[in-house]
Write a protein that holds these residues in place. Sequence first.
Motif, PDB file in Angstrom:
ATOM      1  N   SER A   1       8.399   8.837 -10.950  1.00  0.00           N
ATOM      2  CA  SER A   1       8.503  10.007 -12.277  1.00  0.00           C
ATOM      3  C   SER A   1       9.892  11.060 -11.268  1.00  0.00           C
ATOM      4  CB  SER A   1       7.740  11.033 -11.990  1.00  0.00           C
ATOM      5  OG  SER A   1       6.704  10.358 -13.103  1.00  0.00           O
ATOM      6  N   LEU A   2       9.891  10.829 -10.120  1.00  0.00           N
ATOM      7  CA  LEU A   2      11.014  11.622  -9.307  1.00  0.00           C
ATOM      8  C   LEU A   2      12.615  11.038  -9.267  1.00  0.00           C
ATOM      9  CD1 LEU A   2      11.385  13.652  -7.379  1.00  0.00           C
ATOM     10  CD2 LEU A   2      10.974  12.750  -5.699  1.00  0.00           C
TER      11      LEU A   2
ATOM     12  N   LEU B   1       2.419   5.853  -2.858  1.00  0.00           N
ATOM     13  CA  LEU B   1       3.895   6.747  -3.096  1.00  0.00           C
ATOM     14  C   LEU B   1       4.264   6.450  -4.967  1.00  0.00           C
ATOM     15  CD1 LEU B   1       6.100   6.554  -0.222  1.00  0.00           C
ATOM     16  CD2 LEU B   1       4.208   8.389  -0.213  1.00  0.00           C
ATOM     17  N   LYS B   2       3.281   5.982  -5.617  1.00  0.00           N
ATOM     18  CA  LYS B   2       3.570   5.554  -6.922  1.00  0.00           C
ATOM     19  C   LYS B   2       5.465   5.055  -7.014  1.00  0.00           C
ATOM     20  CE  LYS B   2       0.488   9.008  -8.970  1.00  0.00           C
ATOM     21  NZ  LYS B   2      -0.587   8.750  -7.498  1.00  0.00           N
ATOM     22  N   ALA B   3       5.467   3.959  -6.754  1.00  0.00           N
ATOM     23  CA  ALA B   3       6.774   3.414  -6.316  1.00  0.00           C
ATOM     24  C   ALA B   3       7.323   1.868  -6.865  1.00  0.00           C
ATOM     25  CB  ALA B   3       7.327   3.326  -4.721  1.00  0.00           C
TER      26      ALA B   3
ATOM     27  N   ASN C   1       1.280  -1.437  -0.078  1.00  0.00           N
ATOM     28  CA  ASN C   1       0.148   0.487   0.136  1.00  0.00           C
ATOM     29  C   ASN C   1       1.170   1.830   0.133  1.00  0.00           C
ATOM     30  OD1 ASN C   1      -2.528  -1.834   0.363  1.00  0.00           O
ATOM     31  ND2 ASN C   1      -2.372  -1.561   2.081  1.00  0.00           N
ATOM     32  N   ILE C   2       1.896   1.839   0.741  1.00  0.00           N
ATOM     33  CA  ILE C   2       2.843   2.198   0.525  1.00  0.00           C
ATOM     34  C   ILE C   2       3.206   2.547  -0.330  1.00  0.00           C
ATOM     35  CG2 ILE C   2       4.928   3.711   1.654  1.00  0.00           C
ATOM     36  CD1 ILE C   2       4.401   1.824   4.879  1.00  0.00           C
TER      37      ILE C   2
ATOM     38  N   ILE D   1       2.754  17.323  -0.091  1.00  0.00           N
ATOM     39  CA  ILE D   1       2.710  17.113  -1.388  1.00  0.00           C
ATOM     40  C   ILE D   1       2.804  15.594  -2.051  1.00  0.00           C
ATOM     41  CG2 ILE D   1       4.615  17.949  -3.231  1.00  0.00           C
ATOM     42  CD1 ILE D   1       6.161  19.599  -1.801  1.00  0.00           C
ATOM     43  N   GLU D   2       2.042  15.233  -3.471  1.00  0.00           N
ATOM     44  CA  GLU D   2       1.279  14.607  -4.092  1.00  0.00           C
ATOM     45  C   GLU D   2       2.707  14.111  -4.045  1.00  0.00           C
ATOM     46  OE1 GLU D   2      -1.426  13.282  -5.748  1.00  0.00           O
ATOM     47  OE2 GLU D   2      -2.394  14.663  -5.044  1.00  0.00           O
TER      48      GLU D   2
END
Length: 378
Positions: free
Chosen positions: A185-186, A56-58, A51-52, A179-180
Amino acid sequence: MIYLDYNATAPLHKNVIKKIQNLKFEEFGNPSSVHKIGRNSKKIVEEVRRNILSALKAKNYDLIFTSGATESNNLAIKGFIKKNNIKTIFSLQTEHASVIDVVKNLDIEKKFFNINSNGNINLKEIEELLSKQTSSFLVSIMFANNESGIIHPINEIAKIVRKYKGIIHCDGVQGLGKIEIDLDSLDVDLFSISSHKIGGPTGVGALLINTRNNISPEITGGGQEKNLRSGTENFLGIVGFGEAINEVNNLAKICNSEIKNNRDLLEANLKKLSNEIKIFGEDTNRLANTCYFAYPSMTSENQVIALDQKGICVSSGAACSSGKVEPSHVLKAMQVDEKYIHSAIRVSLGWDSTKEQIETFFNIWKSDCFKNGALNVR
């Protein structure tokens, strides 16, 4: 009581309390045990981990649970350097102590990027320094500063670091829930987070490691967390962290709407009082919940005490283990005048902060600190 110190820690979110209270006996065990209760606990830990990563889109990351961001930062920096024979580390003098103190005690070359009076980094300087680097290097820069709220352009910095074949670690603690975050992407290599900044329990955090990277453990023993962080998992903490992460993107939206409006109201009222009131980082990109300001009429410590006596909780900056108010190393690095450094306080808002609370804080600060403060700055 008016609580305006969310950057130090956020109150337990009501959903987190409910989740922990409703845990069944059959779910609470040692995740390493092979019996049914242990397996149930392991299943919950793995669900929280997924879930984490999803929040965090990770997709390109592994997640290691730790005791908090301090351990995550230590593991990221020391663990990566040990595993990969890094020769040089770059960082900022404005980092959290859990990064600065680690960096200063490393037995490798240490370099610090400059920041300007607004707390900003010069991307051209970063590129110039890294382009001359001939040995392996690691860069450690926080996502957002815990005192000033100043947000660093991590995306751009990460691109420069990768261009010159370096590795980047980011302390993401203060950005989480404000911040989202889209980690894929990062595209940083290592990312530290903590539960208690988003309404989860204290004593639990995580390090997210890009799957292209490897690190060495700092704590060895039972081989938990993929042999990278031994010790029985903090099951209750992880359960609470998992519930808090469900709120993280909603909290970020609130931070950049209602919370920002209340912060802006406070700063507008402060600026009307005197031209001598200084709001740090006012003209740069910063967290929408943070107001770090100073007026040289009363020391930081005396202001915090005076406000506390009226039932208002703020801080002078970063919370430290001694509980004492120390001059801000962040403001020193920003070359702020001493009279402001010794009178700075930080107001950090959260989801339960209301317009009425901000107005109450302002009126009490105006009467007890602005008008009645003795000029006792050291």
